[in-house]
Design an enzyme around this catalytic site. Structure first.
Site, mmCIF file in Angstrom:
data_model
loop_
_atom_site.group_PDB
_atom_site.id
_atom_site.type_symbol
_atom_site.label_atom_id
_atom_site.label_comp_id
_atom_site.label_asym_id
_atom_site.label_seq_id
_atom_site.Cartn_x
_atom_site.Cartn_y
_atom_site.Cartn_z
ATOM 1 N N ARG A 27 0.824 -1.221 0.000
ATOM 2 C CA ARG A 27 0.000 0.000 0.000
ATOM 3 C C ARG A 27 0.851 1.260 0.000
ATOM 4 N NH1 ARG A 27 -5.591 -0.740 1.538
ATOM 5 N NH2 ARG A 27 -6.158 -2.632 0.477
ATOM 6 N N ARG A 31 -3.664 6.407 0.756
ATOM 7 C CA ARG A 31 -4.244 7.593 1.396
ATOM 8 C C ARG A 31 -3.328 8.334 2.354
ATOM 9 N NH1 ARG A 31 -9.098 4.024 3.137
ATOM 10 N NH2 ARG A 31 -7.291 2.675 2.992
ATOM 11 N N ARG A 40 -7.644 11.430 -5.475
ATOM 12 C CA ARG A 40 -8.930 10.848 -5.061
ATOM 13 C C ARG A 40 -10.011 11.885 -4.777
ATOM 14 N NH1 ARG A 40 -11.813 8.270 -4.200
ATOM 15 N NH2 ARG A 40 -11.859 6.827 -2.472
ATOM 16 N N ASP A 76 -6.581 -3.286 -7.713
ATOM 17 C CA ASP A 76 -7.168 -3.917 -6.534
ATOM 18 C C ASP A 76 -7.393 -5.396 -6.824
ATOM 19 O OD1 ASP A 76 -8.414 -2.896 -3.816
ATOM 20 O OD2 ASP A 76 -9.619 -4.573 -4.533
ATOM 21 N N TYR A 159 -14.722 -11.877 -0.088
ATOM 22 C CA TYR A 159 -15.511 -10.703 -0.493
ATOM 23 C C TYR A 159 -16.689 -11.117 -1.370
ATOM 24 C CZ TYR A 159 -11.707 -8.071 1.496
ATOM 25 O OH TYR A 159 -10.798 -7.579 2.384
HETATM 26 O O1 CP3 Z 1 -0.062 -2.011 -2.427
HETATM 27 C C1 CP3 Z 1 -0.312 -1.133 -3.271
HETATM 28 O O2 CP3 Z 1 0.122 0.036 -3.174
HETATM 29 C C2 CP3 Z 1 -1.051 -1.504 -4.536
HETATM 30 C C3 CP3 Z 1 -2.449 -1.251 -4.557
HETATM 31 C C4 CP3 Z 1 -3.420 -2.158 -3.833
HETATM 32 C C5 CP3 Z 1 -4.699 -1.717 -3.387
HETATM 33 N N1 CP3 Z 1 -5.392 -2.781 -2.933
HETATM 34 C C6 CP3 Z 1 -5.174 -0.348 -3.457
HETATM 35 C C7 CP3 Z 1 -6.298 0.064 -2.608
HETATM 36 C C8 CP3 Z 1 -3.356 -3.514 -3.558
HETATM 37 C C9 CP3 Z 1 -2.208 -4.486 -3.767
HETATM 38 C C10 CP3 Z 1 -4.615 -3.900 -2.996
HETATM 39 C C11 CP3 Z 1 -4.946 -5.276 -2.619
HETATM 40 C C12 CP3 Z 1 -6.149 -5.512 -1.818
HETATM 41 N N2 CP3 Z 1 -7.393 -4.991 -2.015
HETATM 42 C C13 CP3 Z 1 -6.223 -6.434 -0.764
HETATM 43 C C14 CP3 Z 1 -5.108 -7.307 -0.294
HETATM 44 C C15 CP3 Z 1 -4.055 -6.539 0.414
HETATM 45 C C16 CP3 Z 1 -4.347 -6.252 1.855
HETATM 46 O O3 CP3 Z 1 -4.192 -5.083 2.234
HETATM 47 O O4 CP3 Z 1 -4.644 -7.180 2.588
HETATM 48 C C17 CP3 Z 1 -7.537 -6.416 -0.274
HETATM 49 C C18 CP3 Z 1 -8.069 -7.220 0.890
HETATM 50 C C19 CP3 Z 1 -8.264 -5.509 -1.094
HETATM 51 C C20 CP3 Z 1 -9.709 -5.198 -1.025
HETATM 52 C C21 CP3 Z 1 -9.924 -3.800 -0.621
HETATM 53 N N3 CP3 Z 1 -9.608 -2.706 -1.388
HETATM 54 C C22 CP3 Z 1 -10.509 -3.342 0.582
HETATM 55 C C23 CP3 Z 1 -10.977 -4.231 1.720
HETATM 56 C C24 CP3 Z 1 -10.517 -1.955 0.514
HETATM 57 C C25 CP3 Z 1 -11.130 -1.020 1.516
HETATM 58 C C26 CP3 Z 1 -10.336 -0.920 2.746
HETATM 59 C C27 CP3 Z 1 -9.214 0.069 2.579
HETATM 60 O O5 CP3 Z 1 -8.081 -0.259 2.929
HETATM 61 O O6 CP3 Z 1 -9.530 1.166 2.122
HETATM 62 C C28 CP3 Z 1 -9.906 -1.572 -0.705
HETATM 63 C C29 CP3 Z 1 -9.702 -0.201 -1.198
HETATM 64 C C30 CP3 Z 1 -8.303 0.166 -1.625
HETATM 65 N N4 CP3 Z 1 -7.465 -0.615 -2.369
HETATM 66 C C31 CP3 Z 1 -7.660 1.406 -1.359
HETATM 67 C C32 CP3 Z 1 -6.409 1.346 -1.986
HETATM 68 C C33 CP3 Z 1 -5.358 2.429 -2.044
HETATM 69 C C34 CP3 Z 1 -8.266 2.582 -0.636
HETATM 70 C C35 CP3 Z 1 -9.280 3.175 -1.544
HETATM 71 C C36 CP3 Z 1 -9.346 4.665 -1.495
HETATM 72 O O7 CP3 Z 1 -8.540 5.366 -2.130
HETATM 73 O O8 CP3 Z 1 -10.296 5.167 -0.840
#
Ligand code: CP3
Length: 350
Positions: A27, A31, A40, A76, A159
């Site tokens: 990540r 944010r 965003r 994602d 999910y």
């Molecule tokens: O690592 C990185 O920088 C690459 C980008 C990346 C995102 N999601 C961007 C994201 C990666 C590799 C993921 C994988 C992901 N997505 C996982 C597995 C990794 C982990 O953290 O366990 C999971 C479970 C998801 C599903 C997901 N996406 C959830 C549950 C959420 C909401 C919770 C949260 O953390 O916001 C997301 C949204 C998400 N994916 C965001 C980002 C940057 C935040 C969205 C935003 O900008 O509001």
């Protein structure tokens, strides 16, 4: 561009010696960065994931800002679900919090629901991801390698079945009550993962990480029946492409030995295990990890000290990549991220 710098991360994946320890953070585009929040403000999360130009911009920003040794595709693990037939949205978070969790309006509950799922064709269904990979490679100019990724079948299923981040009860109940339905679901999600990662690699991804974040929910018997065979197939598919593979999960350190034998080059561990113990117990793979991301929310000096104690414990043996145990949390000060990256890079054995 300096070639030794650009291949530090890939060398460590292959347990080859490195000039300095490679560091990246899960990540790392997100944010906690003012530049990401500015993007965003203007576009929704899925919209961002569907724009190759914005994907390249937010993927490369943390490389420029912090000097990480690898970039990770901004996307994602759920982006393909609409192409599979699931109605996915990301809800706007509460005011001021900014995080939107995934929601699926038509979750998978029955055998008929599983049979209706379509395995995506990435070139047709997810062209923006592949164009994003190409745009990132162009923007990076080989400064650092690009990691592609997909979600693991169990994590994506959680999910798809629960309809969002609502725990694991429905999915786990499916394993026990309807094991054949669960296997059919994991089979489809495995095929979906394989085609996506193969296409990302064909488009230019130079390593592949499998995010099986919630695997720690399963006991050993269920891992062996419902997870390991599928995860081994994904590892095998990546191996055929020739790029290194990284397996990521959390809460699974009691299963480290079998996980290290699934066929991945690198295993990522969370903070629940001392890194030296992880290296001892998984001698066949490179190890990635394992700073608790919460430490980045505390005093900068404490985060740096704890990072360096992990680096020392990881030892001199090639095959170690510094990372967190899970993703960077919103609210993390950018100075702390920078200080940790710099401290790991400055580390040298005397
Ligand atoms: O690592 C990185 O920088 C690459 C980008 C990346 C995102 N999601 C961007 C994201 C990666 C590799 C993921 C994988 C992901 N997505 C996982 C597995 C990794 C982990 O953290 O366990 C999971 C479970 C998801 C599903 C997901 N996406 C959830 C549950 C959420 C909401 C919770 C949260 O953390 O916001 C997301 C949204 C998400 N994916 C965001 C980002 C940057 C935040 C969205 C935003 O900008 O509001």
């Amino acid at each position: 561009m300096a070639p030794p710098m650009s291949h530090r991360f890939l060398a460590a994946c292959r347990k080859q010696p490195v000039d300095r320890l490679p560091v990246w953070m899960m990540r790392q585009a997100g944010r906690y960065q003012p530049s990401y929040r500015a993007v965003r403000e203007k576009v929704g999360f899925l919209e961002l994931c569907r724009s190759p130009e914005l994907i390249a911009q937010v993927t490369v920003a943390p490389i420029d800002e912090f000097g990480f040794d690898a970039a990770i595709l901004f996307s994602d693990i759920l982006v393909h679900l609409p192409a599979m037939g699931l109605d996915l949205t990301f809800e706007k978070g509460e005011k001021g919090k900014g995080d939107g969790g995934p929601k699926i309006a038509n979750p998978v509950r029955t055998r008929a629901d599983v049979d209706a799922l379509r395995v995506p064709e990435p070139k047709k269904d997810l062209p923006y991801v592949l164009d994003g990979v190409r745009a990132i490679r162009t923007a990076l100019q080989d400064r650092v390698p690009l990691i592609g990724f997909v979600g693991g079948p169990f994590t994506v299923a959680s999910y798809a079945v629960e309809g969002g981040s609502q725990g694991f009860t429905r999915l786990k109940t499916m394993l026990y009550a309807e094991p054949r339905t669960a296997h059919a679901l994991f089979e489809k999600l495995t095929r979906a993962a394989i085609v996506q990662i193969e296409e990302q690699i064909a488009a230019g991804a130079q390593a592949a990480q499998i995010f099986e974040s919630w695997l720690g929910e399963l006991d050993r018997a269920d891992l062996e029946e419902f997870a390991f065979p599928y995860l081994a197939r994904i590892a095998e598919a990546v191996k055929r492409t020739g790029v290194p593979s990284i397996f990521f999960s959390t809460g699974t350190t009691s299963h480290l030995e079998p996980i290290s034998k699934l066929g991945y080059d690198v295993v990522s561990v969370d903070w629940r295990i001392p890194i030296d113990e992880a290296r001892r117990r998984a001698p066949g793979v490179a190890i990635q990890g394992n700073l608790d991301s919460t430490l980045l929310l505390g005093p900068k000096q404490v985060a740096v000290e704890r990072a360096l104690s992990i680096v020392r414990a990881a030892g001199r043996e090639p095959g170690y990549i510094f990372n967190l145990g899970h993703g960077i949390q919103p609210g993390t000060p950018t100075e702390t991220v920078k200080a940790v990256v710099d401290a790991v890079h400055a580390f040298a054995w005397k």
